[in-house]
Motif scaffolding. Structure first.
Motif, mmCIF file in Angstrom:
data_model
loop_
_atom_site.group_PDB
_atom_site.id
_atom_site.type_symbol
_atom_site.label_atom_id
_atom_site.label_comp_id
_atom_site.label_asym_id
_atom_site.label_seq_id
_atom_site.Cartn_x
_atom_site.Cartn_y
_atom_site.Cartn_z
ATOM 1 N N MET A 1 -103.962 -51.913 -38.133
ATOM 2 C CA MET A 1 -105.247 -52.526 -38.440
ATOM 3 C C MET A 1 -105.207 -54.004 -38.066
ATOM 4 N N LEU A 2 -106.234 -54.468 -37.342
ATOM 5 C CA LEU A 2 -106.330 -55.854 -36.929
ATOM 6 C C LEU A 2 -107.642 -56.461 -37.410
ATOM 7 N N VAL A 3 -107.659 -57.784 -37.497
ATOM 8 C CA VAL A 3 -108.880 -58.522 -37.796
ATOM 9 C C VAL A 3 -109.140 -59.488 -36.651
ATOM 10 N N ASP A 4 -110.353 -59.469 -36.115
ATOM 11 C CA ASP A 4 -110.785 -60.522 -35.206
ATOM 12 C C ASP A 4 -111.308 -61.641 -36.095
ATOM 13 N N SER A 5 -110.515 -62.678 -36.263
ATOM 14 C CA SER A 5 -110.806 -63.697 -37.267
ATOM 15 C C SER A 5 -111.810 -64.751 -36.805
ATOM 16 N N HIS A 6 -112.286 -64.637 -35.566
ATOM 17 C CA HIS A 6 -113.270 -65.613 -35.091
ATOM 18 C C HIS A 6 -113.955 -65.054 -33.852
ATOM 19 N N CYS A 7 -115.219 -64.673 -34.000
ATOM 20 C CA CYS A 7 -116.005 -64.267 -32.839
ATOM 21 C C CYS A 7 -117.472 -64.548 -33.117
ATOM 22 N N HIS A 8 -118.290 -64.331 -32.106
ATOM 23 C CA HIS A 8 -119.714 -64.640 -32.178
ATOM 24 C C HIS A 8 -120.499 -63.390 -31.781
ATOM 25 N N GLN A 32 -108.527 -49.911 -33.716
ATOM 26 C CA GLN A 32 -107.973 -50.347 -35.000
ATOM 27 C C GLN A 32 -108.258 -51.819 -35.301
ATOM 28 N N VAL A 33 -109.355 -52.343 -34.739
ATOM 29 C CA VAL A 33 -109.847 -53.663 -35.145
ATOM 30 C C VAL A 33 -110.861 -53.389 -36.248
ATOM 31 N N ASN A 34 -110.424 -53.505 -37.483
ATOM 32 C CA ASN A 34 -111.193 -52.976 -38.609
ATOM 33 C C ASN A 34 -112.110 -53.991 -39.291
ATOM 34 N N HIS A 35 -111.903 -55.289 -39.029
ATOM 35 C CA HIS A 35 -112.744 -56.308 -39.632
ATOM 36 C C HIS A 35 -112.978 -57.434 -38.641
ATOM 37 N N ILE A 36 -114.121 -58.086 -38.782
ATOM 38 C CA ILE A 36 -114.540 -59.117 -37.837
ATOM 39 C C ILE A 36 -115.224 -60.234 -38.613
ATOM 40 N N LEU A 37 -114.871 -61.484 -38.293
ATOM 41 C CA LEU A 37 -115.548 -62.637 -38.876
ATOM 42 C C LEU A 37 -116.475 -63.239 -37.826
ATOM 43 N N CYS A 38 -117.771 -63.165 -38.087
ATOM 44 C CA CYS A 38 -118.806 -63.689 -37.190
ATOM 45 C C CYS A 38 -119.112 -65.122 -37.612
ATOM 46 N N GLN A 222 -112.878 -55.950 -29.441
ATOM 47 C CA GLN A 222 -111.793 -54.992 -29.185
ATOM 48 C C GLN A 222 -110.615 -55.638 -28.447
ATOM 49 N N TYR A 223 -110.851 -56.736 -27.732
ATOM 50 C CA TYR A 223 -109.789 -57.361 -26.957
ATOM 51 C C TYR A 223 -108.847 -58.218 -27.801
ATOM 52 N N VAL A 224 -109.079 -58.301 -29.095
ATOM 53 C CA VAL A 224 -108.114 -58.991 -29.938
ATOM 54 C C VAL A 224 -106.778 -58.248 -29.941
ATOM 55 N N VAL A 225 -106.804 -56.987 -29.555
ATOM 56 C CA VAL A 225 -105.561 -56.214 -29.446
ATOM 57 C C VAL A 225 -104.628 -56.859 -28.426
ATOM 58 N N GLU A 226 -105.181 -57.289 -27.283
ATOM 59 C CA GLU A 226 -104.346 -57.910 -26.259
ATOM 60 C C GLU A 226 -103.770 -59.237 -26.737
ATOM 61 N N VAL A 227 -104.532 -59.965 -27.535
ATOM 62 C CA VAL A 227 -104.014 -61.205 -28.117
ATOM 63 C C VAL A 227 -102.836 -60.894 -29.034
ATOM 64 N N ALA A 228 -103.015 -59.904 -29.886
ATOM 65 C CA ALA A 228 -101.949 -59.526 -30.820
ATOM 66 C C ALA A 228 -100.720 -59.008 -30.087
ATOM 67 N N GLU A 229 -100.922 -58.278 -29.006
ATOM 68 C CA GLU A 229 -99.786 -57.787 -28.218
ATOM 69 C C GLU A 229 -98.979 -58.945 -27.641
ATOM 70 N N LYS A 230 -99.680 -59.972 -27.174
ATOM 71 C CA LYS A 230 -98.960 -61.129 -26.617
ATOM 72 C C LYS A 230 -98.209 -61.863 -27.708
ATOM 73 N N VAL A 231 -98.821 -62.032 -28.868
ATOM 74 C CA VAL A 231 -98.131 -62.669 -29.987
ATOM 75 C C VAL A 231 -96.884 -61.861 -30.360
ATOM 76 N N ALA A 232 -97.011 -60.542 -30.391
ATOM 77 C CA ALA A 232 -95.862 -59.685 -30.717
ATOM 78 C C ALA A 232 -94.728 -59.882 -29.721
#
Length: 264
Positions: A1-8, A32-38, A222-232
């Protein structure tokens, strides 16, 4: 489960989804991006931002005026506090200082930043900060006006490790965007490697800054997954570890969001 903590979400290009925001959200949920902060960036459209949070259980909102939106309605302290009473508004911002793009006398930026800091202090909500080329003043204003009572996130972080460490010492988290995947982002990758995972968030800042391999496309949650993959990869841990820790970080920081909704 991931959160996109900043989007518009209100700014997304939905052409790939037939103009349907629900389909864009569903694409995120399926990854599995389950929450989003707009994020709110002006007061003229805050009803749209809050309305999206009202319509979708997995979406939260913030209230603020971006530091480059000089022509936006003046963010009065009373207005920020009143809007922040909404149950789906979980943060104050986006606010901050931008000396990179800002021109001329920027006292108006500083005055608005102080107003947002005070709103966060009075509401006890986290503060979402945009900072560019303004390291010394951003940190000084947080110390002088936050009075040790304000926490939050430095979003789409692109400054140096020293700034990140000072912000972390004040109780702030560092939010990593798709920039971390860009070839020239060596310094940012060093920041990610150096900071503990429990001080990091991941975000898209969609519709801008799509990560590799989606550069050139409009960004979306949905592309926050790629950000998380790079952090990992940079931290030498699994994607699951990054997902768990950054999600825990999000709900620790944005505590008002706890228990208000799951992905639908």
């Amino acid at each position: 489960m991931l959160v996109d903590s900043h989007c518009h979400l209100d700014k997304l290009d939905l052409s790939a989804h037939g103009g349907d925001l629900h389909k864009a959200l569903q694409a995120a949920f399926e990854r599995q991006v389950n929450h989003i902060l707009c994020i709110g960036i002006d007061l003229e459209h805050i009803d749209d931002v809050v309305g999206l949070a009202e319509q979708h259980e997995a979406v939260f909102a913030s209230v603020g005026v971006h530091p480059l939106y000089r022509e936006s309605r003046e963010p009065k302290l009373s207005d920020l506090i009143e809007i922040a009473r909404h149950p789906k508004v979980v943060a104050i911002g986006e606010t901050g200082l931008d000396y990179f793009y800002g021109e001329g006398d920027l006292q108006w930026q500083k005055d608005r930043f102080i107003t947002h800091i005070e709103a966060a202090r009075q509401t006890q909500l986290p503060l979402i900060i945009h900072t560019r080329g303004a390291k010394a003043d951003t940190l000084a204003y947080l110390r002088d006006h936050g009075k040790g009572e304000v926490q939050g996130a430095l979003h789409c972080f692109t400054e140096d490790l020293d700034m990140a460490k000072q912000a972390v010492d004040m109780g702030f988290m560092i939010s990593i965007s798709g920039i971390v995947t860009f070839a020239n982002a060596t310094e940012l990758r060093d920041v990610v490697k150096a900071l503990p995972l429990d001080r990091l968030l991941v975000e898209t800042d969609a519709p801008w800054l799509a990560p590799v391999p989606h550069r050139g496309k409009k960004n979306e949650p949905q592309y926050v997954v790629e950000v998380a993959e790079k952090v990992a990869a940079l931290k030498g841990v699994s994607l699951q570890d990054v997902a768990k820790v950054t999600t825990d970080n999000f709900f620790t920081l944005f505590a008002k969001a706890c228990g208000t909704g799951e992905a639908n």
